[in-house]
Design an enzyme around this catalytic site. Structure first.
Site, PDB file in Angstrom:
ATOM      1  N   GLY A   1      26.214  48.253  15.991  1.00  0.00           N
ATOM      2  CA  GLY A   1      27.597  47.804  16.160  1.00  0.00           C
ATOM      3  C   GLY A   1      28.519  48.394  15.098  1.00  0.00           C
ATOM      4  O   GLY A   1      28.090  49.169  14.234  1.00  0.00           O
ATOM      5  N   GLN A   2      29.792  48.029  15.182  1.00  0.00           N
ATOM      6  CA  GLN A   2      30.778  48.537  14.215  1.00  0.00           C
ATOM      7  C   GLN A   2      30.343  48.255  12.778  1.00  0.00           C
ATOM      8  O   GLN A   2      30.184  49.164  11.956  1.00  0.00           O
ATOM      9  CB  GLN A   2      32.140  47.875  14.466  1.00  0.00           C
ATOM     10  CG  GLN A   2      33.154  48.176  13.359  1.00  0.00           C
ATOM     11  CD  GLN A   2      34.444  47.389  13.485  1.00  0.00           C
ATOM     12  OE1 GLN A   2      35.436  47.929  13.939  1.00  0.00           O
ATOM     13  NE2 GLN A   2      34.461  46.133  13.063  1.00  0.00           N
ATOM     14  N   ASP A   3      30.151  46.970  12.448  1.00  0.00           N
ATOM     15  CA  ASP A   3      29.851  46.616  11.051  1.00  0.00           C
ATOM     16  C   ASP A   3      28.485  47.131  10.626  1.00  0.00           C
ATOM     17  O   ASP A   3      28.303  47.567   9.485  1.00  0.00           O
ATOM     18  CB  ASP A   3      29.849  45.084  10.877  1.00  0.00           C
ATOM     19  CG  ASP A   3      31.241  44.490  10.945  1.00  0.00           C
ATOM     20  OD1 ASP A   3      32.182  45.211  11.349  1.00  0.00           O
ATOM     21  OD2 ASP A   3      31.397  43.309  10.586  1.00  0.00           O
TER      22      ASP A   3
ATOM     23  N   LEU B   1      17.469  39.677  19.323  1.00  0.00           N
ATOM     24  CA  LEU B   1      17.629  38.422  18.592  1.00  0.00           C
ATOM     25  C   LEU B   1      17.210  37.204  19.420  1.00  0.00           C
ATOM     26  O   LEU B   1      16.855  36.159  18.866  1.00  0.00           O
ATOM     27  CB  LEU B   1      19.102  38.300  18.188  1.00  0.00           C
ATOM     28  CG  LEU B   1      19.454  37.467  16.979  1.00  0.00           C
ATOM     29  CD1 LEU B   1      18.616  37.840  15.779  1.00  0.00           C
ATOM     30  CD2 LEU B   1      20.925  37.620  16.646  1.00  0.00           C
TER      31      LEU B   1
ATOM     32  N   LEU C   1      24.167  40.538  11.798  1.00  0.00           N
ATOM     33  CA  LEU C   1      25.450  40.967  12.372  1.00  0.00           C
ATOM     34  C   LEU C   1      25.372  41.028  13.891  1.00  0.00           C
ATOM     35  O   LEU C   1      26.348  41.364  14.555  1.00  0.00           O
ATOM     36  CB  LEU C   1      25.820  42.363  11.841  1.00  0.00           C
ATOM     37  CG  LEU C   1      25.747  42.583  10.332  1.00  0.00           C
ATOM     38  CD1 LEU C   1      26.187  43.989   9.985  1.00  0.00           C
ATOM     39  CD2 LEU C   1      26.615  41.571   9.599  1.00  0.00           C
TER      40      LEU C   1
ATOM     41  N   SER D   1      29.851  39.635  20.790  1.00  0.00           N
ATOM     42  CA  SER D   1      30.968  39.389  19.869  1.00  0.00           C
ATOM     43  C   SER D   1      32.338  39.343  20.550  1.00  0.00           C
ATOM     44  O   SER D   1      33.342  39.232  19.859  1.00  0.00           O
ATOM     45  CB  SER D   1      30.969  40.466  18.785  1.00  0.00           C
ATOM     46  OG  SER D   1      31.373  41.712  19.329  1.00  0.00           O
TER      47      SER D   1
ATOM     48  N   TYR E   1      24.426  32.858  27.703  1.00  0.00           N
ATOM     49  CA  TYR E   1      23.870  34.026  27.001  1.00  0.00           C
ATOM     50  C   TYR E   1      24.462  34.120  25.592  1.00  0.00           C
ATOM     51  O   TYR E   1      23.746  34.372  24.609  1.00  0.00           O
ATOM     52  CB  TYR E   1      24.178  35.305  27.798  1.00  0.00           C
ATOM     53  CG  TYR E   1      23.766  36.540  27.048  1.00  0.00           C
ATOM     54  CD1 TYR E   1      22.423  36.875  26.923  1.00  0.00           C
ATOM     55  CD2 TYR E   1      24.713  37.345  26.410  1.00  0.00           C
ATOM     56  CE1 TYR E   1      22.035  37.992  26.183  1.00  0.00           C
ATOM     57  CE2 TYR E   1      24.333  38.455  25.679  1.00  0.00           C
ATOM     58  CZ  TYR E   1      22.998  38.776  25.569  1.00  0.00           C
ATOM     59  OH  TYR E   1      22.615  39.869  24.828  1.00  0.00           O
TER      60      TYR E   1
ATOM     61  N   THR F   1      32.813  33.769  11.415  1.00  0.00           N
ATOM     62  CA  THR F   1      34.075  34.318  11.930  1.00  0.00           C
ATOM     63  C   THR F   1      35.251  33.346  11.827  1.00  0.00           C
ATOM     64  O   THR F   1      35.075  32.121  11.914  1.00  0.00           O
ATOM     65  CB  THR F   1      33.908  34.707  13.419  1.00  0.00           C
ATOM     66  OG1 THR F   1      35.191  34.870  14.021  1.00  0.00           O
ATOM     67  CG2 THR F   1      33.149  33.659  14.216  1.00  0.00           C
TER      68      THR F   1
ATOM     69  N   GLU G   1      37.173  32.881  14.122  1.00  0.00           N
ATOM     70  CA  GLU G   1      37.240  32.188  15.420  1.00  0.00           C
ATOM     71  C   GLU G   1      36.728  30.749  15.307  1.00  0.00           C
ATOM     72  O   GLU G   1      37.007  29.920  16.164  1.00  0.00           O
ATOM     73  CB  GLU G   1      36.426  32.937  16.476  1.00  0.00           C
ATOM     74  CG  GLU G   1      37.179  34.038  17.189  1.00  0.00           C
ATOM     75  CD  GLU G   1      38.325  33.542  18.058  1.00  0.00           C
ATOM     76  OE1 GLU G   1      38.113  32.685  18.918  1.00  0.00           O
ATOM     77  OE2 GLU G   1      39.451  34.037  17.869  1.00  0.00           O
TER      78      GLU G   1
ATOM     79  N   TYR H   1      32.011  31.479  22.173  1.00  0.00           N
ATOM     80  CA  TYR H   1      31.689  32.323  21.018  1.00  0.00           C
ATOM     81  C   TYR H   1      31.907  31.540  19.712  1.00  0.00           C
ATOM     82  O   TYR H   1      31.018  31.462  18.867  1.00  0.00           O
ATOM     83  CB  TYR H   1      32.578  33.581  21.054  1.00  0.00           C
ATOM     84  CG  TYR H   1      32.517  34.417  19.797  1.00  0.00           C
ATOM     85  CD1 TYR H   1      31.450  35.268  19.550  1.00  0.00           C
ATOM     86  CD2 TYR H   1      33.549  34.364  18.852  1.00  0.00           C
ATOM     87  CE1 TYR H   1      31.400  36.041  18.391  1.00  0.00           C
ATOM     88  CE2 TYR H   1      33.507  35.136  17.698  1.00  0.00           C
ATOM     89  CZ  TYR H   1      32.434  35.968  17.476  1.00  0.00           C
ATOM     90  OH  TYR H   1      32.382  36.733  16.321  1.00  0.00           O
TER      91      TYR H   1
ATOM     92  N   LYS I   1      29.092  30.212  16.945  1.00  0.00           N
ATOM     93  CA  LYS I   1      29.128  30.638  15.541  1.00  0.00           C
ATOM     94  C   LYS I   1      29.192  29.442  14.591  1.00  0.00           C
ATOM     95  O   LYS I   1      28.684  29.506  13.477  1.00  0.00           O
ATOM     96  CB  LYS I   1      30.315  31.580  15.307  1.00  0.00           C
ATOM     97  CG  LYS I   1      30.139  32.969  15.930  1.00  0.00           C
ATOM     98  CD  LYS I   1      29.211  33.847  15.089  1.00  0.00           C
ATOM     99  CE  LYS I   1      29.203  35.281  15.568  1.00  0.00           C
ATOM    100  NZ  LYS I   1      28.414  36.191  14.730  1.00  0.00           N
TER     101      LYS I   1
ATOM    102  N   HIS J   1      38.348  42.472  11.739  1.00  0.00           N
ATOM    103  CA  HIS J   1      38.321  43.766  11.048  1.00  0.00           C
ATOM    104  C   HIS J   1      37.965  44.857  12.043  1.00  0.00           C
ATOM    105  O   HIS J   1      37.135  44.682  12.916  1.00  0.00           O
ATOM    106  CB  HIS J   1      37.393  43.750   9.838  1.00  0.00           C
ATOM    107  CG  HIS J   1      36.058  43.147  10.091  1.00  0.00           C
ATOM    108  ND1 HIS J   1      35.842  41.786  10.120  1.00  0.00           N
ATOM    109  CD2 HIS J   1      34.865  43.716  10.345  1.00  0.00           C
ATOM    110  CE1 HIS J   1      34.579  41.551  10.384  1.00  0.00           C
ATOM    111  NE2 HIS J   1      33.956  42.698  10.526  1.00  0.00           N
TER     112      HIS J   1
END
Ligand code: NAP
Ligand code: GDD
Length: 347
Positions: free
Chosen positions: A12-14, A62, A83, A87, A98, A130, A132, A154, A158, A184
């Site tokens: 992923g991005q991070d 995961l 991470l 997302s 899911y 997050t 969120e 989501y 979290k 970000h």
């Protein structure tokens, strides 16, 4: 001895920025990738080519506790970064079950693996929390003490992971920490998140490859930083004497509409806004509509405003964001123009 890190969500991005960051710090970096019918390692292929002695990819998922357990056991890392997530907030309304499996129970699978393998005193654990979780914000700006009010499957998932991480820290004295990261972005941002959708969309319009960009709620406000700055904070959180939780944010907030204006200016596109609410549209110099809104991109319950207060991170981690929102937008646009002009897939 080189430290070993295990990153769930490395593709992923991070994950990709964190891997680069840790390799520079001389870690051995292990990452978990999912089996997919088409290639999903675009963001890390260049790392593998440059660092294949210290960079390892393993298949896993995961939601599969056995594979999580096996990986933690064979790698026995010093640090684990969770991470991995489904997302996308809007998508979480469509696949809530899911999303909960990955974003809530997935975190628990890692915590349980660490505990049951007797690695609770060896492994440091980072959970990607997050903003969120603040959802329908109860105060502004938000700090580590602001109560949560999640507004999506989501966000709710979290919150579960946030409290599980704290529970394992308090129950088993694990070095388990939460980062509460505000939005970000980067040139590696997924193409369906709003900033990237805007930079690619307007770049395509500029190059004559697309006529119009259709968005949802352009009045929503977010606290946007650069992913490169934020992965440094993830690492710093695990380098402290005591495990703790930190808000990571810039402390500045802009609307989606403001972000569009920054991008248009950077692309030298003159746009004019006309209309109100859902009917507000952006027109180009020839009076063509180039941006309009559609309810289909609204979430069933919107998060209107998020603004973080990173004072604790600044004080304890000595962390501060270095890249401004305009610099971020500029980097994203240049990358998208390059990809579109040369059909160059490298990021
Ligand atoms: P991202 O680009 O969507 O990356 C998510 C990663 O998780 C990908 O590598 C994805 O693999 C992996 N993944 C998804 N489901 C998985 C599963 N079942 N098993 C193993 N891996 C799985 O997200 P990001 O922007 O880098 O964000 C990283 C983390 O920070 C996420 O947990 C996100 O929720 C959280 N976060 C992000 C932000 C932000 O603004 N970016 C802010 C706060 C928190 P594939 O590549 O195969 O899909
Ligand atoms: N994705 C998207 N697409 N969002 C839009 C659009 C659109 O066409 N039009 C307006 N928006 C608005 C959304 O309603 C939201 O208010 C805002 O733009 C940002 O949307 P996203 O970029 O999808 O990000 P997000 O804030 O919902 O979630 C991201 O940040 C969270 C941290 O606050 C994700 O990265 C999450 O994983 C992360 O936890």
């Amino acid at each position: 001895m080189m430290k070993k890190a295990l990153i769930f969500g490395i593709t992923g991005q991070d994950g990709s920025y964190l891997a680069e960051f840790l390799l520079k710090k001389k870690y051995k970096v292990h990452g978990v990738k999912r089996k997919s019918s088409s290639l999903n390692t675009d963001r890390v292929d260049h790392i593998y080519e440059e660092n294949n002695k210290n960079f390892f990819l393993h298949y896993g998922d995961l939601t599969d506790a056995i594979s999580v357990n096996r990986l933690v056991n064979i790698i026995k890392p010093d640090e684990i970064y969770n991470l991995a997530a489904q997302s996308h907030v809007a998508v979480s309304f469509v696949i809530p079950n899911y999303t909960a499996n990955v974003d809530a129970l997935g975190c628990l699978n890692i915590l349980e693996a660490i505990k049951s393998l007797g690695l609770d005193k060896k492994v440091k654990f980072y959970q990607a929390g997050t903003s969120e979780m603040f959802g329908k914000v109860l105060e502004s700006p938000q700090t580590e003490k602001t109560p949560f009010y999640p507004r999506s499957p989501y966000g709710v998932s979290k919150v579960f992971s946030h409290w599980m991480t704290i529970n394992y820290r308090e129950s088993y004295k694990m070095f388990a920490c939460n980062g509460i990261l505000f939005n970000h972005e980067s040139p590696r941002r997924g193409e369906t998140f709003v900033t990237r959708k805007i930079t690619i969309g307007l770049a395509k319009i500029k190059l004559g490859l697309q006529k119009k960009l259709i968005l949802g709620n352009i009045y929503a406000k977010r606290d946007w930083g650069h992913a490169k700055d934020y992965v440094e904070a993830q690492w710093l959180i695990l380098q402290q004497k005591k495990p703790d939780d930190f808000v990571i944010a810039t402390g500045k907030q802009y609307s989606v509409k403001h972000f569009i204006n920054i991008v248009a200016k950077e692309l030298n596109m003159k746009i004019t806004w006309r209309g109100k609410g859902i009917n507000e549209k952006a027109y180009d110099a020839n009076n063509n509509i180039i941006i309009e809104c559609n309810r289909k991109y609204f979430r069933p319950s919107e998060v209107q405003t998020l603004l973080g207060n990173p004072t604790k991170a600044k004080k304890i981690l000595k962390w501060k964001p270095k890249i401004s929102v305009s610099e971020l937008a500029k980097e994203m646009i240049q990358n998208d123009l390059r990809i579109l002009s040369h059909n160059d897939k490298k990021k």
